[in-house]
Design a protein around this motif. Structure first.
Motif, PDB file in Angstrom:
ATOM      1  N   ALA A  98     -18.484   0.492 -34.487  1.00  0.00           N
ATOM      2  CA  ALA A  98     -17.485  -0.410 -33.900  1.00  0.00           C
ATOM      3  C   ALA A  98     -16.737  -1.214 -34.951  1.00  0.00           C
ATOM      4  CB  ALA A  98     -18.175  -1.367 -32.926  1.00  0.00           C
ATOM      5  N   GLY A  99     -17.140  -1.101 -36.212  1.00  0.00           N
ATOM      6  CA  GLY A  99     -16.473  -1.876 -37.254  1.00  0.00           C
ATOM      7  C   GLY A  99     -16.675  -3.363 -37.085  1.00  0.00           C
ATOM      8  N   THR A 100     -17.854  -3.761 -36.592  1.00  0.00           N
ATOM      9  CA  THR A 100     -18.125  -5.170 -36.289  1.00  0.00           C
ATOM     10  C   THR A 100     -18.016  -6.054 -37.525  1.00  0.00           C
ATOM     11  OG1 THR A 100     -19.632  -4.468 -34.545  1.00  0.00           O
ATOM     12  CG2 THR A 100     -19.801  -6.760 -35.279  1.00  0.00           C
ATOM     13  N   TYR A 101     -18.537  -5.543 -38.660  1.00  0.00           N
ATOM     14  CA  TYR A 101     -18.562  -6.361 -39.870  1.00  0.00           C
ATOM     15  C   TYR A 101     -17.664  -5.779 -40.948  1.00  0.00           C
ATOM     16  CZ  TYR A 101     -22.501  -8.509 -37.555  1.00  0.00           C
ATOM     17  OH  TYR A 101     -23.285  -9.156 -36.640  1.00  0.00           O
ATOM     18  N   ASP A 102     -16.854  -6.657 -41.509  1.00  0.00           N
ATOM     19  CA  ASP A 102     -15.970  -6.250 -42.601  1.00  0.00           C
ATOM     20  C   ASP A 102     -16.714  -6.224 -43.928  1.00  0.00           C
ATOM     21  OD1 ASP A 102     -13.243  -6.366 -41.112  1.00  0.00           O
ATOM     22  OD2 ASP A 102     -14.204  -8.289 -40.649  1.00  0.00           O
ATOM     23  N   VAL A 103     -17.667  -7.146 -44.093  1.00  0.00           N
ATOM     24  CA  VAL A 103     -18.463  -7.247 -45.320  1.00  0.00           C
ATOM     25  C   VAL A 103     -19.939  -7.259 -44.936  1.00  0.00           C
ATOM     26  CG1 VAL A 103     -19.048  -8.707 -47.299  1.00  0.00           C
ATOM     27  CG2 VAL A 103     -16.666  -8.506 -46.562  1.00  0.00           C
ATOM     28  N   VAL A 104     -20.751  -6.458 -45.632  1.00  0.00           N
ATOM     29  CA  VAL A 104     -22.196  -6.431 -45.359  1.00  0.00           C
ATOM     30  C   VAL A 104     -22.972  -6.526 -46.667  1.00  0.00           C
ATOM     31  CG1 VAL A 104     -21.963  -5.101 -43.229  1.00  0.00           C
ATOM     32  CG2 VAL A 104     -22.289  -3.891 -45.389  1.00  0.00           C
ATOM     33  N   LEU A 105     -24.141  -7.153 -46.599  1.00  0.00           N
ATOM     34  CA  LEU A 105     -25.037  -7.244 -47.747  1.00  0.00           C
ATOM     35  C   LEU A 105     -25.980  -6.046 -47.706  1.00  0.00           C
ATOM     36  CD1 LEU A 105     -26.050  -8.907 -50.175  1.00  0.00           C
ATOM     37  CD2 LEU A 105     -27.618 -10.067 -48.590  1.00  0.00           C
ATOM     38  N   SER A 106     -25.950  -5.236 -48.766  1.00  0.00           N
ATOM     39  CA  SER A 106     -26.698  -3.984 -48.795  1.00  0.00           C
ATOM     40  C   SER A 106     -27.754  -3.997 -49.894  1.00  0.00           C
ATOM     41  CB  SER A 106     -25.736  -2.816 -49.027  1.00  0.00           C
ATOM     42  OG  SER A 106     -26.411  -1.589 -49.115  1.00  0.00           O
ATOM     43  N   ASP A 107     -28.967  -3.509 -49.584  1.00  0.00           N
ATOM     44  CA  ASP A 107     -30.029  -3.438 -50.574  1.00  0.00           C
ATOM     45  C   ASP A 107     -29.828  -2.223 -51.472  1.00  0.00           C
ATOM     46  OD1 ASP A 107     -32.289  -4.100 -51.935  1.00  0.00           O
ATOM     47  OD2 ASP A 107     -33.664  -3.915 -50.265  1.00  0.00           O
ATOM     48  N   VAL A 108     -30.447  -2.263 -52.650  1.00  0.00           N
ATOM     49  CA  VAL A 108     -30.241  -1.244 -53.673  1.00  0.00           C
ATOM     50  C   VAL A 108     -30.668   0.147 -53.216  1.00  0.00           C
ATOM     51  CG1 VAL A 108     -32.485  -1.669 -54.742  1.00  0.00           C
ATOM     52  CG2 VAL A 108     -30.635  -0.702 -56.113  1.00  0.00           C
ATOM     53  N   ILE A 109     -31.579   0.243 -52.269  1.00  0.00           N
ATOM     54  CA  ILE A 109     -32.069   1.556 -51.839  1.00  0.00           C
ATOM     55  C   ILE A 109     -31.251   2.152 -50.703  1.00  0.00           C
ATOM     56  CG2 ILE A 109     -34.432   1.254 -52.621  1.00  0.00           C
ATOM     57  CD1 ILE A 109     -35.142   0.286 -49.805  1.00  0.00           C
ATOM     58  N   TRP A 110     -30.189   1.491 -50.285  1.00  0.00           N
ATOM     59  CA  TRP A 110     -29.415   1.977 -49.139  1.00  0.00           C
ATOM     60  C   TRP A 110     -28.090   2.667 -49.450  1.00  0.00           C
ATOM     61  CZ3 TRP A 110     -30.087  -3.369 -46.385  1.00  0.00           C
ATOM     62  CH2 TRP A 110     -31.424  -3.515 -45.977  1.00  0.00           C
ATOM     63  N   PRO A 111     -27.481   2.515 -50.629  1.00  0.00           N
ATOM     64  CA  PRO A 111     -26.171   3.150 -50.845  1.00  0.00           C
ATOM     65  C   PRO A 111     -26.131   4.644 -50.551  1.00  0.00           C
ATOM     66  CG  PRO A 111     -26.572   1.575 -52.584  1.00  0.00           C
ATOM     67  CD  PRO A 111     -27.840   1.652 -51.774  1.00  0.00           C
ATOM     68  N   ALA A 112     -27.185   5.383 -50.896  1.00  0.00           N
ATOM     69  CA  ALA A 112     -27.171   6.828 -50.643  1.00  0.00           C
ATOM     70  C   ALA A 112     -27.053   7.107 -49.157  1.00  0.00           C
ATOM     71  CB  ALA A 112     -28.436   7.465 -51.210  1.00  0.00           C
ATOM     72  N   GLU A 113     -27.840   6.408 -48.357  1.00  0.00           N
ATOM     73  CA  GLU A 113     -27.776   6.606 -46.903  1.00  0.00           C
ATOM     74  C   GLU A 113     -26.444   6.139 -46.341  1.00  0.00           C
ATOM     75  OE1 GLU A 113     -29.764   4.883 -42.774  1.00  0.00           O
ATOM     76  OE2 GLU A 113     -30.635   4.335 -44.708  1.00  0.00           O
ATOM     77  N   PHE A 114     -26.055   4.920 -46.691  1.00  0.00           N
ATOM     78  CA  PHE A 114     -24.843   4.351 -46.113  1.00  0.00           C
ATOM     79  C   PHE A 114     -23.583   5.096 -46.539  1.00  0.00           C
ATOM     80  CE2 PHE A 114     -26.749  -0.214 -45.590  1.00  0.00           C
ATOM     81  CZ  PHE A 114     -27.607   0.275 -44.611  1.00  0.00           C
TER      82      PHE A 114
END
Length: 433
Positions: A98-114
């Motif tokens: 839904a594009g709810t968030y324009d900016v999100v805080l992401s942990d170092v182990i998530w970039p590959a998944e996201f």
């Protein structure tokens, strides 16, 4: 703040930083490849941002940053949402379509998944060339996947090496004796033989993410990485096996507290504070805890350094950083990028070093910044500039769990290090298809 169970502490000593253990949660997928072609917007209007509630920068810190940003950018309004770390991953995933968030805080182990699921935006083309020289290299990698950047680092963190100076002095040892892992074991043997302490070393080797973090430090010290060029787990040869053999050897020789296989970071911290441990790996907050007379019997006795070096000469810390990313469905990516630029800027981060460390190399040479905690700044600055990533794979949670089980099998003597890692690689790679 004390963080236990699957959450790992990374609060900066006397700088009050805390961040949670990186344990990826299972989540729904979002179709489509990540892209930088989402709605750019006018660079004004309202943007929604998702932050972590309990760690690193406080809600008060972030709200103050946002207020300052809005004063400088009166055409932009920022609406922050704060959630606990344990809810952060799923909140990002479920809100992404839904594009709810324009900016999100992401942990170092998530970039590959996201990135692979199209949840966050490729911002490589927005990176000024100077950032790659001016930011700590280890921090930069926290937002990177397959050579592209999917966010901007916002608070580096790693495990450091702590030792009891007074205990080491009793056997004629000092800082030069623990610059390498071989030296650490030799010093541990002297301490044990002299009866200074029964078990000189303690580790966070419970079957949890903490074990992956400690293994990562040792893997890096032996010159290894978790994955090969194709992204498959590749630790059952060379450095991967040698690192685990070192860990098991320290138990077999009576140098590591056997209770380490049940310990999380809080446990090793408490063991050192009680005078039962001479040396340990732990997050930055350990130095603060060891010098807190209300919980420590060893105030003034603890030194902190970057992790010791292995046979390769390498001594990377484990990357525990986080980054600010733009949601790929954001309708106002231009304004979102302005906010990220401001929040991660050197000038802004330097104002809040009591809550979190900074990405910028120059900050570590500023006396007005480092004077609050020179020992940790010196150790952390070196460690942050070279950090090893845990497996950068889209199904991190599954891979981590398989590795935790097999590392424990080796440490408990149920399997040889070679067999355990063979089985870990087989299970992890099968899960990746």
């Amino acid at each position: 703040m004390r963080i236990t169970s699957t959450r790992r502490r990374r609060a900066l000593a006397t700088l009050g930083i805390a961040a949670t253990a990186a344990l990826a949660l299972s989540a729904c997928s979002v179709t489509g490849a990540s892209t930088s072609s989402g709605g750019q917007g006018s660079g004004s209007g309202t943007i929604n941002a998702l932050f972590m509630k309990q760690a690193g920068y406080s809600e008060s810190d972030i709200n103050t940053m946002i207020a300052d940003f809005e004063k400088k950018n009166p055409k932009i309004t920022v609406k922050p949402t704060f959630v606990a770390y344990e809810a952060l991953h799923d909140k990002i995933v479920t809100s992404a379509p839904a594009g709810t968030y324009d900016v999100v805080l992401s942990d170092v182990i998530w970039p590959a998944e996201f990135a692979s699921k199209g949840i966050i935006t490729d911002v490589t083309d927005k990176f000024p060339a100077s950032w790659k020289q001016d930011m700590l290299g280890g921090a930069l990698s926290s937002a990177e996947y397959k050579g592209k950047y999917y966010g901007v680092p916002w608070g580096p963190s790693t495990k450091l090496f702590f030792y009891n100076k007074d205990m080491l002095a009793k056997v004629g040892a000092g800082p030069d004796d623990v610059k390498t892992w071989d030296g650490v074991l030799a010093t541990a043997k002297k301490l044990k033989d002299a009866g200074v302490v029964q078990y000189p070393l303690a580790w966070s080797w419970a079957q949890a993410e903490a074990l992956i973090c400690d293994y990562a430090v040792m893997l890096g010290a032996y010159g290894g990485q978790f994955t090969d060029s194709s992204g498959k787990l590749d630790i059952n040869k060379g450095a991967g096996v040698q690192a685990l053999e070192f860990m098991k050897k320290s138990i077999d020789e009576g140098l590591t507290d056997p209770a380490s296989t049940t310990f999380l970071e809080d446990d090793t911290d408490k063991s050192m504070a009680a005078g039962k441990t001479a040396m340990e790996l732990n997050w930055e907050s350990t130095f603060r805890d060891q010098n807190d007379p209300s919980i420590s019997k060893v105030v003034g006795q603890i030194a902190v350094t970057a992790p010791p070096a292995g046979p390769s000469g390498d001594n990377p810390g484990v990357n525990g950083s986080m980054a600010l990313s733009i949601g790929s469905k954001s309708k106002n990516q231009a304004a979102a990028w302005k906010l990220i630029e401001y929040l991660t800027s050197e000038s802004n981060q330097d104002k809040y070093t009591k809550s979190s460390m900074t990405n910028w190399k120059a900050s570590y040479t500023k006396p007005e910044i480092t004077k609050s905690n020179p020992e940790v700044f010196a150790a952390a600055g070196k460690a942050y500039d070279s950090m090893i990533l845990r497996p950068p794979v889209p199904n991190y949670n599954t891979v981590s769990q398989a590795l935790q089980v097999e590392l424990q099998n080796a440490l408990l003597g149920k399997k040889s290090p070679q067999q355990a890692l063979d089985d870990a690689v087989t299970a992890a790679n099968a899960s990746q298809g």
